[in-house]
Design an enzyme around this catalytic site. Structure first.
Site, PDB file in Angstrom:
ATOM      1  N   LYS A   1      51.185   1.379 -25.739  1.00  0.00           N
ATOM      2  CA  LYS A   1      50.816   2.733 -26.140  1.00  0.00           C
ATOM      3  C   LYS A   1      49.645   3.239 -25.311  1.00  0.00           C
ATOM      4  CE  LYS A   1      52.267   2.693 -30.972  1.00  0.00           C
ATOM      5  NZ  LYS A   1      51.890   3.040 -32.351  1.00  0.00           N
TER       6      LYS A   1
ATOM      7  N   GLY B   1      54.058  10.201 -30.097  1.00  0.00           N
ATOM      8  CA  GLY B   1      55.158   9.541 -29.407  1.00  0.00           C
ATOM      9  C   GLY B   1      55.072   9.569 -27.885  1.00  0.00           C
TER      10      GLY B   1
ATOM     11  N   GLU C   1      48.744   8.806 -41.952  1.00  0.00           N
ATOM     12  CA  GLU C   1      50.118   8.404 -41.632  1.00  0.00           C
ATOM     13  C   GLU C   1      50.222   6.885 -41.567  1.00  0.00           C
ATOM     14  OE1 GLU C   1      51.528  12.002 -38.616  1.00  0.00           O
ATOM     15  OE2 GLU C   1      51.607   9.920 -37.962  1.00  0.00           O
TER      16      GLU C   1
ATOM     17  N   GLU D   1      48.042   7.112 -37.733  1.00  0.00           N
ATOM     18  CA  GLU D   1      47.187   8.207 -37.266  1.00  0.00           C
ATOM     19  C   GLU D   1      46.660   8.944 -38.473  1.00  0.00           C
ATOM     20  OE1 GLU D   1      49.258  10.983 -34.680  1.00  0.00           O
ATOM     21  OE2 GLU D   1      50.002   9.348 -33.445  1.00  0.00           O
TER      22      GLU D   1
ATOM     23  N   ARG E   1      44.310  18.149 -40.502  1.00  0.00           N
ATOM     24  CA  ARG E   1      44.668  19.552 -40.748  1.00  0.00           C
ATOM     25  C   ARG E   1      45.564  19.627 -41.979  1.00  0.00           C
ATOM     26  NH1 ARG E   1      48.505  17.525 -37.113  1.00  0.00           N
ATOM     27  NH2 ARG E   1      50.566  17.628 -38.056  1.00  0.00           N
TER      28      ARG E   1
ATOM     29  N   VAL F   1      52.553  20.951 -42.156  1.00  0.00           N
ATOM     30  CA  VAL F   1      53.736  21.759 -42.446  1.00  0.00           C
ATOM     31  C   VAL F   1      54.293  21.415 -43.830  1.00  0.00           C
ATOM     32  CG1 VAL F   1      56.132  22.220 -41.745  1.00  0.00           C
ATOM     33  CG2 VAL F   1      54.366  21.926 -39.995  1.00  0.00           C
TER      34      VAL F   1
ATOM     35  N   ARG G   1      63.181  21.786 -43.231  1.00  0.00           N
ATOM     36  CA  ARG G   1      62.655  22.740 -42.256  1.00  0.00           C
ATOM     37  C   ARG G   1      63.819  23.531 -41.670  1.00  0.00           C
ATOM     38  NH1 ARG G   1      57.771  19.942 -38.850  1.00  0.00           N
ATOM     39  NH2 ARG G   1      56.802  18.818 -40.582  1.00  0.00           N
TER      40      ARG G   1
HETATM   41  C1  MV4 Z   1      55.057   2.586 -33.544  1.00  0.00           C
HETATM   42  C2  MV4 Z   1      56.385   2.285 -33.899  1.00  0.00           C
HETATM   43  C3  MV4 Z   1      56.726   0.957 -34.047  1.00  0.00           C
HETATM   44  N1  MV4 Z   1      55.804  -0.021 -33.844  1.00  0.00           N
HETATM   45  N2  MV4 Z   1      54.176   1.579 -33.365  1.00  0.00           N
HETATM   46  C4  MV4 Z   1      55.673   7.265 -32.892  1.00  0.00           C
HETATM   47  C5  MV4 Z   1      54.672   8.352 -32.872  1.00  0.00           C
HETATM   48  C6  MV4 Z   1      53.375   7.701 -32.803  1.00  0.00           C
HETATM   49  N3  MV4 Z   1      52.421   8.392 -33.596  1.00  0.00           N
HETATM   50  C7  MV4 Z   1      53.577   6.316 -33.288  1.00  0.00           C
HETATM   51  N4  MV4 Z   1      54.974   6.097 -33.293  1.00  0.00           N
HETATM   52  C8  MV4 Z   1      55.501   4.863 -33.524  1.00  0.00           C
HETATM   53  N5  MV4 Z   1      54.633   3.841 -33.366  1.00  0.00           N
HETATM   54  C9  MV4 Z   1      54.564   0.325 -33.508  1.00  0.00           C
HETATM   55  N6  MV4 Z   1      53.669  -0.675 -33.309  1.00  0.00           N
HETATM   56  C10 MV4 Z   1      57.278   3.345 -34.092  1.00  0.00           C
HETATM   57  C11 MV4 Z   1      56.844   4.639 -33.898  1.00  0.00           C
HETATM   58  C12 MV4 Z   1      57.824   5.681 -34.111  1.00  0.00           C
HETATM   59  C13 MV4 Z   1      57.699   6.631 -35.151  1.00  0.00           C
HETATM   60  C14 MV4 Z   1      56.614   6.669 -36.011  1.00  0.00           C
HETATM   61  C15 MV4 Z   1      56.505   7.619 -37.014  1.00  0.00           C
HETATM   62  C16 MV4 Z   1      57.517   8.550 -37.169  1.00  0.00           C
HETATM   63  C17 MV4 Z   1      58.597   8.549 -36.350  1.00  0.00           C
HETATM   64  C18 MV4 Z   1      58.711   7.600 -35.323  1.00  0.00           C
HETATM   65  C19 MV4 Z   1      59.821   7.608 -34.492  1.00  0.00           C
HETATM   66  C20 MV4 Z   1      59.929   6.685 -33.495  1.00  0.00           C
HETATM   67  C21 MV4 Z   1      58.925   5.727 -33.290  1.00  0.00           C
END
Ligand code: MV4
Length: 509
Positions: free
Chosen positions: A165, A172, A282, A295, A299, A302, A345
């Site tokens: 990341k 994402g 989240e 995260e 704010r 939606v 939505r």
């Molecule tokens: C992840 C994950 C799986 N494992 N981290 C996507 C957005 C970003 N904020 C973090 N995300 C993810 N992090 C680990 N270690 C899977 C996702 C992810 C996801 C997270 C929340 C909502 C939708 C998603 C769709 C695909 C992947």
């Protein structure tokens, strides 16, 4: 923000946003007897927020970079109108620390958290470190800035698959899954280059990949008097390419014990940055119900209406009350949600063509209504959808005593909802509500992209899905009996899974 901050009068609020959220904020202001100032771009002369506000100020051309993102123009509009506070809504400048700071520097009230909280949570890495120090579980992983051989050692310790990341990323962007040691150095190289290009910051770090996870978030609320509470969760796993499509509260996946623990953790996370106002924590929740902080959104979101419908609160009014320096009315963190709420939505996009955004004139718009049905919109018959802004044009939120009733009302409301003149995603929502997996509550963040099709019926649900769906069906049939004589779903011509389920239920007795 200092706990002893004096209470402040707010008489006029400038809304630094457009569309449905601007309309939503205007409605809360009316309740509170607060005057409103709308800002608008040349593309929004005929928008509802302009019509509904007490005053409206043109701030520039259609492109956001020349209007809704221009801090100088927005502050000039605030000065011109004599507003004493600014509500940022969501998107646009809502999570820009320098905007919150500039508003305060001009002697105005920013209806939201401190610039420090926004900045800390805006950087994924500082957010991760800050909440981790406060005892909040984060996904096992590394710090950023390690050398490749250290990262490899860490990956072997954590165990593949891992996720690379970007430290500066979010939503994402700059993410990459690595399945084995052979692919690691190449993935790191690419992720660093991508992050450098996208954010001007090439730092990357590793996390264990959490597979088949759900995305569940907690609403928090904190005032300037040291009270921090949570208002329960929202299930947000129904999304596509990081765009949420359906949210509900509560989540079928949480029991009272897990909800309690995740809620307390959310409060700890908010406290770790001395958070004030409304925010969202989240989480990723894996199959074994382990949860990890992902995260914090600093704010109003939606999907805030689903929380409003199960708590009976008006979150925008609470935000304004908090910004005024008033103590919260409910200081107990235990607030029992009542019933079930679901939000769809409504986007101007074609679900039959890869969700391609649609532009054009809405010839006819008929919003549904009825018991437990709420429509938050910013459009009307004759409104022109332009390509400049987000494709979301309205939100349909339904409440019921339980999940089946909320889903029934949603189906009914969606079938009444009429938008003519351009493509929209109502057909997507109708077929989702007809999916066994969705009815059964069996889905994760990959469901829409990997296992859902609008054109294929799920004819063979797994035994597990069928069982959970049957429970939903039992509740549904029970309600049908309660409503003796009333015909449900008259206009439905297909052999919907809901009808199938109620037949199945009848066969059981
Ligand atoms: C992840 C994950 C799986 N494992 N981290 C996507 C957005 C970003 N904020 C973090 N995300 C993810 N992090 C680990 N270690 C899977 C996702 C992810 C996801 C997270 C929340 C909502 C939708 C998603 C769709 C695909 C992947």
């Amino acid at each position: 923000m200092a706990a002893e901050q004096a209470q402040t009068k707010i008489k006029k609020i400038l809304i630094a946003n457009r569309g449905e959220i601007a309309v939503r904020i205007i409605r809360a202001c009316r309740d509170l007897g607060i005057e409103t100032v709308a800002i608008y771009s040349e593309a929004d002369r005929t928008s509802l927020h302009v019509r509904y506000a007490d005053e409206a100020i043109l701030i520039g051309p259609p492109r956001p970079g020349e209007s809704y993102l221009r801090i100088d123009k927005i502050l000039a509009a605030a000065k011109q109108s004599g507003a004493d506070a600014i509500h940022p809504g969501y998107g646009f400048l809502s999570e820009r620390a320098e905007f919150a700071q500039a508003v305060m520097d001009d002697g105005l009230i920013f209806i939201g958290p401190s610039p420090h909280a926004i900045a800390t949570m805006g950087d994924k890495q500082t957010a991760r470190e800050t909440v981790k120090r406060a005892g909040v579980p984060v996904v096992p992983g590394t710090d950023p800035g390690l050398r490749d051989d250290d990262i490899l050692a860490a990956a072997q310790h954590i165990g593949f698959p891992v996720m690379v990341k970007a430290a500066a990323g979010g939503g994402g962007k700059g993410m990459r899954v690595v399945y084995g040691a052979d692919d690691l150095s190449e993935s790191l190289e690419m992720a660093r280059r991508e992050a450098e290009n996208a954010f001007g910051d090439g730092r990357v770090y590793l996390e264990k990949l959490v597979e088949g996870a759900r995305h569940i978030e907690f609403q928090v609320l904190a005032d300037t008097h040291g009270h921090t509470i949570h208002l329960g969760e929202r299930e947000c796993s129904i999304q596509r390419r990081h765009q949420k499509l359906v949210e509900e509260a509560p989540s079928v996946f949480l029991d009272a014990e897990l909800r309690q623990r995740m809620g307390e953790t959310a409060i700890q996370a908010a406290r770790s940055v001395d958070y004030v106002n409304a925010g969202t924590i989240e989480y990723l929740v894996d199959k074994d119900k382990n949860y990890y902080f992902l995260e914090m959104n600093t704010r109003l979101q939606v999907e805030h209406p689903v929380t409003e419908l199960v708590t009976g609160l008006d979150l925008v009014k609470e935000q304004i009350r908090i910004a005024r320096g008033r103590p919260m009315r409910m200081t107990h963190s235990v607030l029992e949600p009542k019933g079930w709420a679901m939000e769809c939505r409504i986007n101007a996009e074609d679900p039959y063509n890869n969700f391609l955004p649609a532009v054009g004139k809405i010839n006819t718009l008929i919003m549904p209504s009825g018991p437990g049905v709420r429509g938050d919109g910013g459009v009307y018959s004759g409104y022109e959808i332009t390509p400049y802004y987000d494709s979301m044009i309205a939100k349909l939120i339904c409440w019921g005593d339980d999940r089946p009733e909320a889903m029934l009302r949603m189906r009914s409301a969606l079938s009444e909802f009429t938008i003519m003149g351009l493509k929209h995603n109502i057909p997507f929502h109708l077929s989702l509500l007809n999916s066994f997996s969705f009815i059964a509550g069996k889905f994760d963040t990959k469901f829409v992209e990997d296992r859902f099709s609008m054109t294929t019926y799920e004819q063979d649900p797994s035994e597990e899905e069928l069982e959970t769906a049957a429970i939903a069906a039992t509740l549904y049939a029970h309600r049908q009996r309660q409503l003796a004589g009333q015909i449900v779903g008259r206009n439905e011509r297909d052999t919907s899974n809901w009808k199938w389920l109620s037949r199945w239920e009848r066969l059981q007795r």
